[in-house]
Design an enzyme around this catalytic site. Structure first.
Site: not given
Ligand code: ACM
Length: 265
Positions: A40, A113, A146
């Site tokens: 990420e 995301k 993530c």
């Molecule tokens: C995250 O979602 N970077 C912990």
């Protein structure tokens, strides 16, 4: 294609050092793999002080001046490896914590995301593209980022959309994801590569230490390789795509046996 070699690349970026971070990450992509997943926000680092700071480092797919996207495209073209990577994405005045999938032929898939973690909520807009799945490297690849791991709906949506492989760029801080991804893979019969980072950032008064453990997991939930919690490196696994068959027993199909009319959605 019956099998696929996947790599999860574990990096240690320095906040804001985009060129050095991209160089270091791409240098770790192993030769001969079909798909390599980078962490990420792999080019920028994670702990932005403000949305304005994130916007200043963000890139827009399709912009010929977008530095890390250009480098990803060149690497994919030169190596024949499809690359998935976390991207700080700018679209007009909005910044997203995104992931891109870049193929050797220049195609780019985009995911934003959906489940923002902690202070990401003050930096990024929440994803608005759902959970898209892309044909790539002889299979179908879905992207999640993530903290999406903590929402089974994310991996399930990708699997229902036809993903055989989940590329999972991450900057993990909590300990549970690597074990949880074994279940995400088994319950959906998909492979997953979680590419995490290591190192510490302290830019807002709260130190964040990222915990590595990047891994490749088979559709049977087996960890094919998992890295240590410190240091950079690459986890590699060869995936048998026949294992993505949803037949769990001779009388149980993981998708056909679903009972959405009984679920609280
Ligand atoms: C995250 O979602 N970077 C912990």
């Amino acid at each position: 294609m019956n099998s696929l070699t996947i790599a999860a690349v574990q990096t240690s970026p320095v906040f804001g050092e985009v060129r050095a971070n991209v160089d270091a990450a791409l240098a770790l992509v192993p030769p001969g793999c079909d798909l390599a997943v980078l962490p990420e926000l792999f080019a920028t680092g994670y702990q932005f002080r403000s949305a304005a700071e994130a916007l200043s480092l963000a890139e827009t797919p399709g912009d010929p001046d977008a530095y890390s996207l250009r480098r990803l495209a060149a690497c994919a073209r030169d190596t024949g490896t499809t690359l998935a990577a976390g991207l700080c994405e700018r679209r007009d005045g909005t910044v997203y914590n995104s992931a891109v999938l870049v193929g050797p032929d220049g195609t780019v898939g985009l995911y934003r995301k959906v489940h923002l973690f902690w202070d990401e909520k003050t930096i990024f807009a929440p994803g608005d593209l759902g959970f898209p799945v892309f044909p790539a490297c002889g299979t179908t690849v879905g992207l999640m980022v993530c903290f999406d791991w903590a929402f089974p709906e994310a991996a399930r949506s990708l699997a229902l959309g036809g993903a055989q492989v989940i590329a999972h760029p991450s900057n993990l801080l909590l300990p549970w994801c690597p074990e949880a991804m074994k279940t995400r893979c088994l319950e959906n019969r998909v492979a997953a590569a979680t590419a995490n980072r290591v190192g510490t950032e302290e830019r807002t008064g709260r130190a964040l230490t990222f915990n590595g453990l990047s891994q490749v997991v088979s559709p049977l939930g087996e960890v094919l390789q998992r890295l240590e919690g410190t240091g950079t490196g690459v986890a590699v696994g060869k995936i048998d795509l026949a294992q993505t068959d949803k037949l769990f027993t001779p009388r149980n199909d993981l998708f056909l046996d679903r009972r959405p009319d009984q679920y609280r959605l």
